[in-house]
Design a protein around this motif. Sequence first.
Motif, short mmCIF file in Angstrom:
data_model
loop_
_atom_site.label_atom_id
_atom_site.label_comp_id
_atom_site.label_asym_id
_atom_site.label_seq_id
_atom_site.Cartn_x
_atom_site.Cartn_y
_atom_site.Cartn_z
N LEU A 1 0.82 -1.21 0.00
CA LEU A 1 0.00 0.00 0.00
C LEU A 1 0.86 1.27 0.00
N VAL A 2 2.03 1.22 0.61
CA VAL A 2 2.94 2.37 0.54
C VAL A 2 3.36 2.60 -0.91
N ARG A 3 3.60 1.54 -1.66
CA ARG A 3 3.93 1.69 -3.08
C ARG A 3 2.76 2.30 -3.84
N LEU A 4 1.55 1.85 -3.52
CA LEU A 4 0.37 2.43 -4.16
C LEU A 4 0.21 3.89 -3.77
N LEU A 5 0.47 4.21 -2.51
CA LEU A 5 0.39 5.60 -2.05
C LEU A 5 1.38 6.49 -2.79
N ASP A 6 2.55 5.97 -3.08
CA ASP A 6 3.54 6.77 -3.81
C ASP A 6 3.04 7.09 -5.21
N ARG A 7 2.42 6.12 -5.89
CA ARG A 7 1.84 6.37 -7.20
C ARG A 7 0.73 7.42 -7.11
N LEU A 8 -0.11 7.27 -6.10
CA LEU A 8 -1.21 8.21 -5.92
C LEU A 8 -0.70 9.60 -5.58
N ASP A 9 0.28 9.66 -4.71
CA ASP A 9 0.88 10.94 -4.32
C ASP A 9 1.42 11.68 -5.55
N ALA A 10 2.10 10.96 -6.44
CA ALA A 10 2.62 11.57 -7.66
C ALA A 10 1.49 12.04 -8.57
N TYR B 1 -13.98 2.00 -13.14
CA TYR B 1 -13.27 1.34 -12.05
C TYR B 1 -12.42 0.21 -12.62
N ALA B 2 -11.56 -0.33 -11.78
CA ALA B 2 -10.80 -1.53 -12.11
C ALA B 2 -11.06 -2.57 -11.04
N LEU B 3 -11.25 -3.80 -11.46
CA LEU B 3 -11.58 -4.88 -10.53
C LEU B 3 -10.68 -6.07 -10.83
N VAL B 4 -9.81 -6.42 -9.87
CA VAL B 4 -8.88 -7.52 -10.05
C VAL B 4 -8.81 -8.35 -8.77
N ARG B 5 -8.32 -9.54 -8.90
CA ARG B 5 -8.12 -10.38 -7.72
C ARG B 5 -6.92 -9.87 -6.91
N LEU C 1 -6.86 -15.75 0.78
CA LEU C 1 -6.92 -14.30 0.70
C LEU C 1 -6.60 -13.79 -0.70
N GLY C 2 -5.80 -14.50 -1.44
CA GLY C 2 -5.45 -14.07 -2.79
C GLY C 2 -6.62 -14.05 -3.75
N GLY C 3 -7.70 -14.73 -3.39
CA GLY C 3 -8.90 -14.74 -4.23
C GLY C 3 -9.83 -13.57 -3.98
N HIS C 4 -9.52 -12.73 -2.98
CA HIS C 4 -10.35 -11.56 -2.73
C HIS C 4 -10.30 -10.60 -3.91
N TRP C 5 -11.30 -9.74 -3.98
CA TRP C 5 -11.34 -8.71 -5.02
C TRP C 5 -10.72 -7.41 -4.51
N TRP C 6 -10.01 -6.73 -5.40
CA TRP C 6 -9.56 -5.35 -5.16
C TRP C 6 -10.32 -4.47 -6.15
N LEU C 7 -11.12 -3.58 -5.62
CA LEU C 7 -11.91 -2.66 -6.42
C LEU C 7 -11.29 -1.27 -6.32
N PHE C 8 -10.74 -0.79 -7.42
CA PHE C 8 -10.11 0.52 -7.48
C PHE C 8 -11.07 1.52 -8.13
N GLN C 9 -11.36 2.63 -7.45
CA GLN C 9 -12.20 3.67 -8.02
C GLN C 9 -11.50 5.02 -7.96
N VAL D 1 -2.66 6.35 -11.73
CA VAL D 1 -2.53 5.82 -10.37
C VAL D 1 -2.61 4.30 -10.32
N LEU D 2 -3.34 3.67 -11.24
CA LEU D 2 -3.52 2.23 -11.14
C LEU D 2 -2.23 1.50 -11.50
N PRO D 3 -1.88 0.45 -10.75
CA PRO D 3 -0.65 -0.30 -11.05
C PRO D 3 -0.75 -0.97 -12.41
N PRO D 4 0.40 -1.29 -13.03
CA PRO D 4 0.39 -2.04 -14.29
C PRO D 4 0.05 -3.51 -14.02
N TRP D 5 -1.10 -3.94 -14.49
CA TRP D 5 -1.53 -5.30 -14.18
C TRP D 5 -0.73 -6.32 -14.96
N PRO D 6 -0.46 -7.49 -14.36
CA PRO D 6 0.18 -8.57 -15.12
C PRO D 6 -0.68 -8.96 -16.32
#
Length: 358
Positions: A44-53, A274-278, A324-332, A341-346
């Motif tokens: 989440l700190v890595r995500l925060l850095d992307r968002l901060d930028a 939005y983006a929705l990924v596992r 836990l890896g099967g949970h959803w991450w919903l980015f809005q 801001v969204l990470p580069p998905w595999p």
Amino acid sequence: MAIGWAAAMSAALYGEGGFFVAGAGPAAHFRTSAHVVPVLGTALVRLLDRLDAALGRPDRLDVVDVGAGRGELLTTLARLAPSGLADRLRLTAVELAPRPPELAPAIDWRADLPERVVGLLLGTEWLDNVPLEVVESGPTGWRRVLVEPATGVESAGGPVDGAEADWLARWWPAPEPAPGWSGAAAPAEAPERAEIGLPRDDAWAAAVAALDRGLALAVDYGHLRQARPPYGTLTGFRDGRQVPPVPDGRCDLTAHVAIDSVAAAGSAVAGLPYALVRQRAALRALGVDGARPPLALASTDPAGYVRALAAASTAAELTDPAGLGGHWWLFQPVGIAPAAVLPPWPAEAPAEAPPQAR
């Protein structure tokens, strides 16, 4: 007296002496992604850095954790944030339980959503505890399920109408009658059940609306319209064990999230896709893979090897597709370009395409 499940859940979880308000908190009863805090916090700190930028490195960067438990995740973020970011963070826990006495003074504690948030709004296994109504199929369509709070004994209620009926028609269509059933008698099998996710949609929409600019992130277990569970998902947890869902205040009450419905509600408020990924894909995009450290490290740096092995173990737990890896991450995203801001998905795990507008 039997009442609807939404009222029963609300009193059992959040009423006076309720499960989430009193006692030691959720971590004493079950383990969520938010409790695997060092590895999740680093991601989440890595995500925060992307968002901060993407936000232009503002003088103040908000992190709001909705359903914060006892503040475990915010405490970790405060500890892991680099100096250039830490001194600009404003950390806020939104939680109905009393403020933990040991919580760092720098973390704000409140019962309602703040306004004009600029930064990151988190809901980690929050929406699955938002109370909702349970219904079951009958000869004329969906009907409510009532429950005795002290015992968990259920009984049939009246028909569903209004906005709840509209939600079911769109997001959880009623099952077809069994082949050959004339309607003269009930089918032999148990009636199918559904959980009306409208309160979760409203809760997520309100959370997204609290953002002036930034990113709302929900992490939860759930299902999509094309694969709704035919008998629902409502259950209970206590002392690390799954138990019957008795709404007496002594156990967690949880139901999986209709994540596509929630996503559409938030997107309508934000006016952005939005983006929705596992979780497995999201964490890998943020540098978490669960790979074991090289064995050679054990010879050159035994203590470092042990630390790396422990980190790999918790990363493997977070990315396990059967857990836990099967949970959803919903980015809005709100007020910023999603690509910024969204990470580069595999390549093997692209973001889900959003449904058509509501």
